[in-house]
Design an enzyme around this catalytic site. Structure first.
Site, PDB file in Angstrom:
ATOM      1  N   CYS A  12       0.826  -1.203   0.000  1.00 32.85           N
ATOM      2  CA  CYS A  12       0.000   0.000   0.000  1.00 32.85           C
ATOM      3  C   CYS A  12       0.869   1.267   0.000  1.00 32.85           C
ATOM      4  O   CYS A  12       1.841   1.347   0.732  1.00 32.85           O
ATOM      5  CB  CYS A  12      -0.887  -0.031   1.247  1.00 32.85           C
ATOM      6  SG  CYS A  12      -1.882   1.444   1.421  1.00 32.85           S
ATOM      7  N   CYS A  54      -9.760  -0.120   2.248  1.00 38.69           N
ATOM      8  CA  CYS A  54     -10.037  -1.407   1.591  1.00 38.69           C
ATOM      9  C   CYS A  54     -11.094  -2.116   2.439  1.00 38.69           C
ATOM     10  O   CYS A  54     -10.960  -2.190   3.663  1.00 38.69           O
ATOM     11  CB  CYS A  54      -8.745  -2.225   1.532  1.00 38.69           C
ATOM     12  SG  CYS A  54      -9.008  -3.966   1.155  1.00 38.69           S
TER      13      CYS A  54
END
Ligand code: FSX
Ligand code: SF4
Length: 291
Positions: free
Chosen positions: A204, A258
């Site tokens: 990420c 997410c």
């Protein structure tokens, strides 16, 4: 000219929202016209016999295509949505033939038994997903659970996501057609490692903020979105690399946490969506990383 081999495919739609089918239509490379008309991989053409959203046919002529007596000797079954087993299957019908309503359960059972292999498309088909979310009034179950309970022994592969990325679906079909999907190519949840092999949290762009303890309090803020409910620490998918909508963006890129939509925990175990993962779950991730 070398002969093109035909691969009959049936797409069955069970209990879901049609998002999987719509995501398939969004495929960019190849686009959906190429998928249907050309060779998906050199020398192999997908002959899509039945797809409720894409096909032009309707009524009896369409239903006859998936009638028991007319099915080809070999075909791959793609299933979207969970199997609604409640009330003897009366919560969902595929259509009707000769005035007889054909339930999703009934048709799925026949097609599953006759198929060469089954690809569960989306999280509902793979794990139950939103369709089987608590309190699950229609008693939806995943494709695998239904097959296990009814002793249907087939190769079953999962391509989850709510919805799944078009590449995850078509890439898995291509791998199936070319015999390049061995058990070693799947994780322990039957997902192809080429798409579901890496953790979102490890890849990420906000990971440095997580390590530095810089947290966003709500979606849209700068910083790691762990406190805002991000499920990246236990979600395996390549959205961070592949991105969505023709590589335009992805959830975290759009400043949203997410939601872990490819995992069997989604949605019940991840609700409320904007609540942070427990420290115990985070610790489990840290432990896994050390091993
Ligand atoms: Fe489920 Fe398909 Fe989610 Fe929807 O029908 S995986 S609810 S995006 O589209 O099955
Ligand atoms: Fe990225 Fe979410 Fe992990 Fe934070 S918790 S680094 S936003 S994946």
């Amino acid at each position: 000219m070398p002969q093109v081999k035909e691969f009959p495919v049936v797409w069955l739609q069970l209990s879901g929202c049609s998002g999987c089918a719509v995501s398939l239509l969004n495929t960019r490379d190849p686009d959906i016209r190429n998928v249907l008309l050309d060779e998906l991989v050199p020398g192999r053409h997908v002959n899509l016999l039945f797809h409720p959203v894409v096909m032009a046919g309707e009524g009896a002529p369409a239903m006859e295509v998936i009638d028991q007596g007319r099915l080809p000797a070999e075909f791959v079954l793609l299933v979207e949505g969970a199997v609604p087993t409640g009330a003897d299957g009366r919560y969902g019908a595929v259509g009707e033939l000769d005035g007889h309503e054909i339930t999703m359960v009934e048709k799925f059972q026949i097609l599953a038994e006759r198929s060469s292999a089954i690809l569960a498309v989306g999280t509902c088909a793979s794990f139950g997903g939103i369709s089987a979310a608590s309190p699950n009034p229609t008693s939806c179950v995943s494709v695998l659970r239904f097959c296990e309970e009814n002793r249907i022994e087939k190769t079953i592969v999962h391509a989850p996501g709510c919805p799944p990325h078009p590449d995850w679906m078509l890439g898995t079909v291509a791998a199936l057609l070319t015999g390049r999907l061995t058990p070693a190519d799947l994780d322990d949840l039957r997902r192809p490692l080429m798409f579901y092999g890496k953790l979102v949290h490890e890849n990420c762009p906000r990971r440095a903020d997580f390590d530095a303890g810089k947290f966003a309090q709500r979606p849209g803020d700068a910083g790691c979105m762990y406190m805002a409910g991000c499920k990246g620490p236990e979600t395996y998918a390549d959205c961070w690399l592949r991105m969505w909508n023709a590589s335009t963006n992805w959830c975290i890129g759009a400043r949203s946490p997410c939601h872990g939509c490819v995992e069997p925990f989604f949605p019940d175990d991840y609700s409320p969506l904007y609540e942070k993962l427990t420290v115990e779950r985070l610790a489990r991730f840290a432990l896994k990383k050390k091993l």
